[in-house]
Design a protein around this motif. Sequence first.
Motif, mmCIF file in Angstrom:
data_model
loop_
_atom_site.group_PDB
_atom_site.id
_atom_site.type_symbol
_atom_site.label_atom_id
_atom_site.label_comp_id
_atom_site.label_asym_id
_atom_site.label_seq_id
_atom_site.Cartn_x
_atom_site.Cartn_y
_atom_site.Cartn_z
ATOM 1 N N GLY A 459 -33.076 -10.243 15.832
ATOM 2 C CA GLY A 459 -32.212 -11.378 16.103
ATOM 3 C C GLY A 459 -32.159 -12.609 14.960
ATOM 4 O O GLY A 459 -31.354 -12.944 14.581
ATOM 5 N N VAL A 460 -33.439 -12.845 14.716
ATOM 6 C CA VAL A 460 -33.535 -13.757 13.741
ATOM 7 C C VAL A 460 -33.289 -13.637 12.358
ATOM 8 O O VAL A 460 -32.678 -14.064 11.501
ATOM 9 C CB VAL A 460 -35.110 -14.452 13.793
ATOM 10 N N ARG A 461 -33.475 -12.350 12.019
ATOM 11 C CA ARG A 461 -33.012 -11.720 10.778
ATOM 12 C C ARG A 461 -31.373 -11.864 10.846
ATOM 13 O O ARG A 461 -30.991 -11.974 9.869
ATOM 14 C CB ARG A 461 -33.487 -10.366 10.534
ATOM 15 N N ARG A 462 -30.703 -11.591 11.867
ATOM 16 C CA ARG A 462 -29.169 -11.488 11.772
ATOM 17 C C ARG A 462 -28.761 -12.910 11.576
ATOM 18 O O ARG A 462 -27.883 -13.237 10.891
ATOM 19 C CB ARG A 462 -28.623 -10.612 13.037
ATOM 20 N N LEU A 463 -29.426 -13.583 12.431
ATOM 21 C CA LEU A 463 -28.982 -15.200 12.238
ATOM 22 C C LEU A 463 -29.235 -15.729 10.590
ATOM 23 O O LEU A 463 -28.436 -16.498 10.281
ATOM 24 C CB LEU A 463 -30.041 -16.224 13.295
ATOM 25 N N ALA A 464 -30.437 -15.333 10.031
ATOM 26 C CA ALA A 464 -30.611 -15.744 8.736
ATOM 27 C C ALA A 464 -29.508 -15.301 7.905
ATOM 28 O O ALA A 464 -29.036 -15.878 7.003
ATOM 29 C CB ALA A 464 -31.970 -15.354 8.220
ATOM 30 N N ALA A 465 -29.002 -13.799 8.176
ATOM 31 C CA ALA A 465 -28.143 -13.435 7.234
ATOM 32 C C ALA A 465 -26.569 -13.942 7.550
ATOM 33 O O ALA A 465 -26.065 -14.364 6.507
ATOM 34 C CB ALA A 465 -27.980 -11.881 7.659
ATOM 35 N N ALA A 466 -26.379 -14.473 8.513
ATOM 36 C CA ALA A 466 -25.450 -15.270 9.045
ATOM 37 C C ALA A 466 -25.163 -16.498 8.345
ATOM 38 O O ALA A 466 -24.391 -17.143 7.823
ATOM 39 C CB ALA A 466 -25.008 -15.343 10.553
ATOM 40 N N TRP A 467 -26.546 -17.340 8.503
ATOM 41 C CA TRP A 467 -26.506 -18.664 8.008
ATOM 42 C C TRP A 467 -26.496 -18.630 6.315
ATOM 43 O O TRP A 467 -25.981 -19.533 5.807
ATOM 44 C CB TRP A 467 -27.881 -19.156 8.309
ATOM 45 N N ASP A 468 -26.919 -17.429 5.872
ATOM 46 C CA ASP A 468 -26.560 -17.303 4.140
ATOM 47 C C ASP A 468 -25.197 -17.266 3.949
ATOM 48 O O ASP A 468 -24.847 -17.835 2.995
ATOM 49 C CB ASP A 468 -27.267 -15.946 3.781
ATOM 50 N N GLU A 469 -24.309 -16.436 4.810
ATOM 51 C CA GLU A 469 -22.936 -16.357 4.567
ATOM 52 C C GLU A 469 -22.161 -17.697 4.861
ATOM 53 O O GLU A 469 -21.242 -17.914 4.233
ATOM 54 C CB GLU A 469 -22.359 -15.328 5.366
ATOM 55 N N TYR A 470 -22.767 -18.359 5.964
ATOM 56 C CA TYR A 470 -22.032 -19.602 6.535
ATOM 57 C C TYR A 470 -21.809 -20.755 5.458
ATOM 58 O O TYR A 470 -22.945 -21.147 5.112
ATOM 59 C CB TYR A 470 -22.631 -20.060 7.922
ATOM 60 N N ALA A 471 -20.929 -20.922 5.149
ATOM 61 C CA ALA A 471 -20.764 -22.109 4.185
ATOM 62 C C ALA A 471 -19.527 -23.041 4.684
ATOM 63 O O ALA A 471 -18.369 -22.916 4.521
ATOM 64 C CB ALA A 471 -20.425 -21.611 2.838
ATOM 65 N N PRO A 472 -19.859 -24.126 5.354
ATOM 66 C CA PRO A 472 -18.878 -24.818 5.943
ATOM 67 C C PRO A 472 -17.913 -25.438 4.803
ATOM 68 O O PRO A 472 -18.486 -25.898 3.671
ATOM 69 C CB PRO A 472 -19.554 -25.867 6.489
ATOM 70 N N ASP A 473 -16.580 -25.695 4.967
ATOM 71 C CA ASP A 473 -15.962 -26.391 4.126
ATOM 72 C C ASP A 473 -16.460 -27.764 3.720
ATOM 73 O O ASP A 473 -16.977 -28.536 4.608
ATOM 74 C CB ASP A 473 -14.375 -26.578 4.501
ATOM 75 N N GLU A 474 -16.224 -28.213 2.607
ATOM 76 C CA GLU A 474 -16.638 -29.689 2.464
ATOM 77 C C GLU A 474 -15.889 -30.841 3.442
ATOM 78 O O GLU A 474 -16.576 -31.748 3.720
ATOM 79 C CB GLU A 474 -16.455 -29.985 0.902
ATOM 80 N N ASP A 475 -14.840 -30.189 3.665
ATOM 81 C CA ASP A 475 -14.066 -31.366 4.665
ATOM 82 C C ASP A 475 -14.506 -31.003 6.038
ATOM 83 O O ASP A 475 -14.065 -32.052 7.153
ATOM 84 C CB ASP A 475 -12.626 -31.518 4.416
ATOM 85 N N VAL A 476 -15.323 -30.464 6.451
ATOM 86 C CA VAL A 476 -15.857 -30.249 7.866
ATOM 87 C C VAL A 476 -16.863 -31.294 7.953
ATOM 88 O O VAL A 476 -17.931 -31.431 7.373
ATOM 89 C CB VAL A 476 -16.377 -28.872 8.272
ATOM 90 N N PRO A 477 -16.403 -32.585 8.868
ATOM 91 C CA PRO A 477 -17.570 -33.524 9.103
ATOM 92 C C PRO A 477 -18.578 -32.955 9.477
ATOM 93 O O PRO A 477 -18.883 -32.180 10.347
ATOM 94 C CB PRO A 477 -16.855 -34.486 9.957
ATOM 95 N N THR A 478 -19.947 -33.543 8.988
ATOM 96 C CA THR A 478 -21.170 -33.045 9.528
ATOM 97 C C THR A 478 -21.152 -33.491 10.764
ATOM 98 O O THR A 478 -20.779 -34.550 11.363
ATOM 99 C CB THR A 478 -22.426 -33.733 8.787
ATOM 100 N N ALA A 479 -21.712 -32.602 11.832
ATOM 101 C CA ALA A 479 -21.623 -32.875 13.144
ATOM 102 C C ALA A 479 -22.630 -34.402 13.393
ATOM 103 O O ALA A 479 -23.403 -34.759 12.813
ATOM 104 C CB ALA A 479 -22.372 -31.747 14.048
ATOM 105 N N VAL A 480 -21.997 -35.147 14.471
ATOM 106 C CA VAL A 480 -22.550 -36.285 14.930
ATOM 107 C C VAL A 480 -23.847 -35.829 15.148
ATOM 108 O O VAL A 480 -24.395 -35.013 16.090
ATOM 109 C CB VAL A 480 -21.945 -36.907 16.259
ATOM 110 N N ARG A 481 -24.885 -36.719 14.616
ATOM 111 C CA ARG A 481 -26.412 -36.293 14.739
ATOM 112 C C ARG A 481 -26.700 -36.690 16.219
ATOM 113 O O ARG A 481 -26.361 -37.859 16.949
ATOM 114 C CB ARG A 481 -27.232 -37.122 13.872
ATOM 115 N N SER A 482 -27.330 -35.828 16.863
ATOM 116 C CA SER A 482 -27.489 -36.208 18.342
ATOM 117 C C SER A 482 -29.021 -36.691 18.604
ATOM 118 O O SER A 482 -29.813 -36.460 17.748
ATOM 119 C CB SER A 482 -27.549 -34.535 19.125
ATOM 120 N N VAL A 483 -29.242 -37.241 19.606
ATOM 121 C CA VAL A 483 -30.495 -37.997 19.926
ATOM 122 C C VAL A 483 -31.656 -36.943 20.155
ATOM 123 O O VAL A 483 -32.808 -37.310 19.602
ATOM 124 C CB VAL A 483 -30.311 -38.862 21.181
ATOM 125 N N VAL A 484 -31.329 -36.111 20.810
ATOM 126 C CA VAL A 484 -32.342 -35.084 20.922
ATOM 127 C C VAL A 484 -32.135 -33.586 20.517
ATOM 128 O O VAL A 484 -30.789 -33.493 20.089
ATOM 129 C CB VAL A 484 -32.961 -34.828 22.426
#
Length: 484
Positions: A459-484
């Motif tokens: 599962g983690v190997r697949r997550l890592a492969a997905a993370w490598d592919e995932y490239a958010p567009d520059e205009d996607v605002p970085t999510a509001v940082r959460s407290v926890v």
Amino acid sequence: MTTASVLGGWQEGGGPIYLRLASALRDAFRRGEIPTGSRISTERALAREVHVSRATVVAAYDLLREEGWLESRQGSGTWVRKHPSMVTLGEQRPGYFGRSTTTLRGLIEGRGESVEFTVAALSSGSLPLREAVEAAMPDLDEAARGHGYESVGYLPLRERIADHMTAWGLPSRAEQIVVTTGAQQAIGMLAALYGRSGDAVVVEDPTYFGAIDIFTALGLRPEPAQVGIQGVRAEAIGRAAVRSGARFAYVMPTYHNPVGVVMPERERREVAPVTTALHLPLVEDLTLAALSLDGQEPPPPIATFAGEVPVLTIGSLSKLMWGGLRLGWIRAPEEVVLRLAKVKLVMDHGSSLVTQCVAARLFERVDEIRAERRRLARERLDLLMAELREHVPGWTWNEPAGGLALWVRLPYGSAQAFAYVAARHGVDVVPGGASAISSGFDDHLRIPFVAEPEVLREGVRRLAAAWDEYAPDEDVPTAVRSVV
Ligand SMILES: Cc1ncc(COP(=O)(O)O)c(C=O)c1O
């Protein structure tokens, strides 16, 4: 006519870009500008036409597929469904098609080939289930002499549960216990008892997504109280209740799902003055409370420090033993138990006596079972953390004090959009927004550590492969940082 030509002005508005694109497509389907039964542009072509990354179009199409608007046909592209009936139903009765039905899709449709990082519950494993069933046979013979309907539950089991709660530091008697079909039903019964459609309920933000589903299905309005590294503050519960006029509050003080934190005893003692002043019944969900991961015993339940207004304590065998037992309970003052008996009677006339006889026998070995479950959960957590550190080094988290899920923070992008990419890589994972009352937590994923080691690694190997592919567009605002 291209798909893009009917999407004019789609980039306007806020929020992640894939959601804006999905929303424009949905509007075009509704208006008939893209007719049902027609084929739409391929992901690659639409990405070129509207000048976004292919990942954005993939995420938008995935969402619309999930909503029932689109279907993919092997070798012939993506089509607008002729009868998008699921969509219509979902719009009419949103509560009954809540977050769980999307998040825990595998429970409805079957798991397929995907690694499921969604359900946070262990398999029965070394649980002495067979021995308990055999030991329970004479009890069942005895119980079977009656009609078998026990609205509040099988007395020997209620006695065991009362002892179990007493051992947690909350002195309890069998008369204070109602057996339920899992903690899920317990939440629903208490919501039905204290809330009416349109009422507000105070919940932590984030919270357990299954509770959000129940509350919204009943027409209740969840009012957020922020969770910090020491859980929710009594004062925050009070402020949310005053703001919303809430009828009751629902919290997870011990090993919060999904954050994994514990409310300290000092704070638990602060709750009664607040709930008494506001006449606010408080539901504390201790479903995960047996699963300490840090070697420490948690403080006693909030009910130990209750004032005049009731504190209702929910427990379950799903995490401590096995979800398949479907066995939970509510510990409440006796006068509330009588009212809950009526609710239970209306809902299902009482839980299965067969299961209750077996559960009563399992309780005889509860100390040994708990020690084994804690050991297993700790081992799996260590493995998950080691795999994540190695394969996705940018992801961070605070180690949970207990429970069965890791609350992971992404360094950038949208967890919801990433979850779609992950699904295409063969791993289902729950984005933080599923647990959110506010619009936040889209910078988090909730990853259970319950699978067998080889499945966790894969599962983690697949997550890592997905993370490598995932490239958010520059205009996607970085999510509001959460407290926890
Ligand atoms: C906090 C919490 N409450 C309730 C439930 C539902 O549990 P059960 O299987 O006992 O219905 C869960 C399950 O994930 C949970 O995490």
